[in-house]
Design an enzyme around this catalytic site. Structure first.
Site, PDB file in Angstrom:
ATOM      1  CD1 TRP A 100       8.336  69.049  65.461  1.00  0.00           C
ATOM      2  CD2 TRP A 100       8.534  67.066  66.475  1.00  0.00           C
ATOM      3  NE1 TRP A 100       8.711  68.128  64.523  1.00  0.00           N
ATOM      4  CE2 TRP A 100       8.846  66.916  65.101  1.00  0.00           C
ATOM      5  CE3 TRP A 100       8.592  65.952  67.307  1.00  0.00           C
ATOM      6  CZ2 TRP A 100       9.216  65.681  64.553  1.00  0.00           C
ATOM      7  CZ3 TRP A 100       8.958  64.723  66.762  1.00  0.00           C
ATOM      8  CH2 TRP A 100       9.262  64.596  65.406  1.00  0.00           C
ATOM      9  CG  ASP A 167      11.987  71.595  70.250  1.00  0.00           C
ATOM     10  OD1 ASP A 167      13.072  71.672  69.647  1.00  0.00           O
ATOM     11  OD2 ASP A 167      11.131  70.713  70.004  1.00  0.00           O
ATOM     12  CE  LYS A 191      13.963  67.723  62.231  1.00  0.00           C
ATOM     13  NZ  LYS A 191      13.409  67.716  63.556  1.00  0.00           N
TER      14      LYS A 191
HETATM   15  C1  LIG Z   1      12.541  67.024  64.522  1.00  0.00           C
HETATM   16  C2  LIG Z   1      12.083  67.757  65.707  1.00  0.00           C
HETATM   17  C3  LIG Z   1      11.990  67.129  66.958  1.00  0.00           C
HETATM   18  C4  LIG Z   1      12.291  65.676  67.173  1.00  0.00           C
HETATM   19  O1  LIG Z   1      13.642  65.463  67.079  1.00  0.00           O
HETATM   20  P1  LIG Z   1      14.312  64.034  67.320  1.00  0.00           P
HETATM   21  O2  LIG Z   1      15.759  64.390  67.377  1.00  0.00           O
HETATM   22  O3  LIG Z   1      13.939  63.173  66.157  1.00  0.00           O
HETATM   23  O4  LIG Z   1      13.797  63.491  68.599  1.00  0.00           O
HETATM   24  C5  LIG Z   1      11.564  67.898  68.029  1.00  0.00           C
HETATM   25  N1  LIG Z   1      11.268  69.197  67.883  1.00  0.00           N
HETATM   26  C6  LIG Z   1      11.337  69.824  66.694  1.00  0.00           C
HETATM   27  C7  LIG Z   1      10.995  71.277  66.601  1.00  0.00           C
HETATM   28  C8  LIG Z   1      11.755  69.120  65.570  1.00  0.00           C
HETATM   29  O5  LIG Z   1      11.841  69.748  64.390  1.00  0.00           O
END
Ligand SMILES: *Cc1c(COP(=O)(O)O)cnc(C)c1O
Length: 355
Positions: A100, A167, A191
């Site tokens: 990511w 993030d 998540k």
């Molecule tokens: C799943 C994830 C993403 C991507 O998320 P989307 O909502 O599918 O764009 C980005 N960063 C992390 C740390 C993730 O676990």
């Protein structure tokens, strides 16, 4: 019987949230209307949006500190580019700690120079780089607190003299941190916060409005702030379910209380991974192990079918590792119970007996 759901995302949410959400689809707030058919500008939904924003800031301890909570669309992946669009004038610094992060870097490069401050890519991201030197003169520093795919988690964050962006998609609301260290936090809901379809962005307003480029309205944080996340039709249902999950978290005692349970779940599972000769952890250093996503492999691949069958029989779902790591990944988000982790550990012990 409900399965023990270790899915990495979309993931398990509390059963009571599923029940309340189902009820709201049939009859929201005794309005004799479904949550799916009401206007996003109606009073009952505006109240949901306000409550969701308030709870997000409350769980992070960021009320009255100059932050705004937004519920946007496009997933965390959209934030990879929005962060750069809104904040990257010349050069930004990035930690590359997983797939990511790598994707965030790729997007940022479309807007300016990217300096890789630290990377564990050469070791297939199986550790968190430490003692990172932060250059001066950066527009911002970006990191990923929990690397969902590889199962590593940052415990120390850099001191910076520029905005710090994180993030937190896969560990938001899972542990107590000094969140005021960060100037912008984002997290795809699916998540640890709600269903897919909305992204939480918590941003300190003072960092915005400094780049010289023109920003399209839908990608401009300032526009979304000025319209209270209602510049266009928001993801009504995902925001409602996220609000329910944040209410649930508050009833559990908040982030500090859930952190204790998350620590316990991680300890139970990692203790077994370390003890059981049939399993190895994927992450190189124990201190980098994620408490949300535990990655591990079988020491003898020939046991895969037996283990998978035993897991299925025990009602375990979503244990397959990401294709870039292989093996297994047990995601232990907030709503997963200690009992579910115990069921998995019991199966691991049972495998040892039959192997
Ligand atoms: C799943 C994830 C993403 C991507 O998320 P989307 O909502 O599918 O764009 C980005 N960063 C992390 C740390 C993730 O676990």
């Amino acid at each position: 019987m409900k399965k023990h759901n270790f899915s990495a995302g979309p993931c398990i949410l509390p059963q009571s949230v599923f029940e309340k959400a189902s009820q709201a689809v049939l009859n929201f707030n005794e309005l004799n209307l479904s949550i799916l058919e009401i206007s996003h500008r109606s009073k009952p939904f505006v109240a949901v949006m306000e409550r969701a924003q308030e709870l997000a800031l409350e769980h992070l301890g960021l009320q009255n500190k100059g932050y705004k909570a937004l519920f946007l669309q496009g997933g965390a992946s959209m934030e990879f580019l929005m962060v750069a669009y809104n904040l990257l004038e010349t050069k930004a610094g990035y930690y590359n700690t997983g797939t990511w992060s790598d994707k965030a870097i790729k997007e940022a490069k479309l807007f300016g120079e990217v300096e890789i401050l630290a990377s564990s890519k050469e070791a297939n991201f199986n550790y968190i780089p430490k003692n990172v030197t932060i250059s001066s003169g950066l527009d911002y520093v970006h990191c990923t607190s929990n690397n969902t795919i590889f199962g590593t988690q940052m415990n120390e964050f850099p001191e910076t003299d520029c905005p710090l962006i994180c993030d937190m998609s896969s560990d938001i609301f899972s542990r107590v941190l000094d969140f005021s260290k960060f100037d912008l936090i984002y997290a795809g809901a699916q998540k640890n916060m709600g269903p897919a379809g909305t992204t939480l962005v918590v941003v300190k307003e003072e960092i915005l409005g400094k780049v010289t480029r023109q920003i399209p309205s839908m990608l401009d944080y300032k526009v979304h702030i000025s319209k209270d996340s209602m510049f266009n039709t928001p993801a009504v249902f995902p925001i409602y379910v996220s609000m329910l999950t944040m209410e649930w978290l508050k009833e559990q005692g908040g982030v500090a209380a859930i952190e204790k349970i998350n620590n316990k779940k991680a300890e139970i599972l990692y203790t077994e991974i370390d003890r059981n000769p049939l399993f190895n952890g994927f992450v190189a250093n124990k201190e980098d192990r994620s408490k949300m996503n535990a990655t591990f492999v079988l020491t003898n691949d020939a046991l895969k079918e037996t283990f998978d069958t035993m897991c299925a029989k025990a009602g375990i779902n979503g244990l397959n590792g990401h294709r870039s790591v292989g093996g297994y990944r047990a995601s232990m988000y907030n709503a997963l119970s200690v009992e579910s982790v115990q069921v998995l550990v019991d199966v691991m012990k049972e495998l040892e007996k039959v192997a």
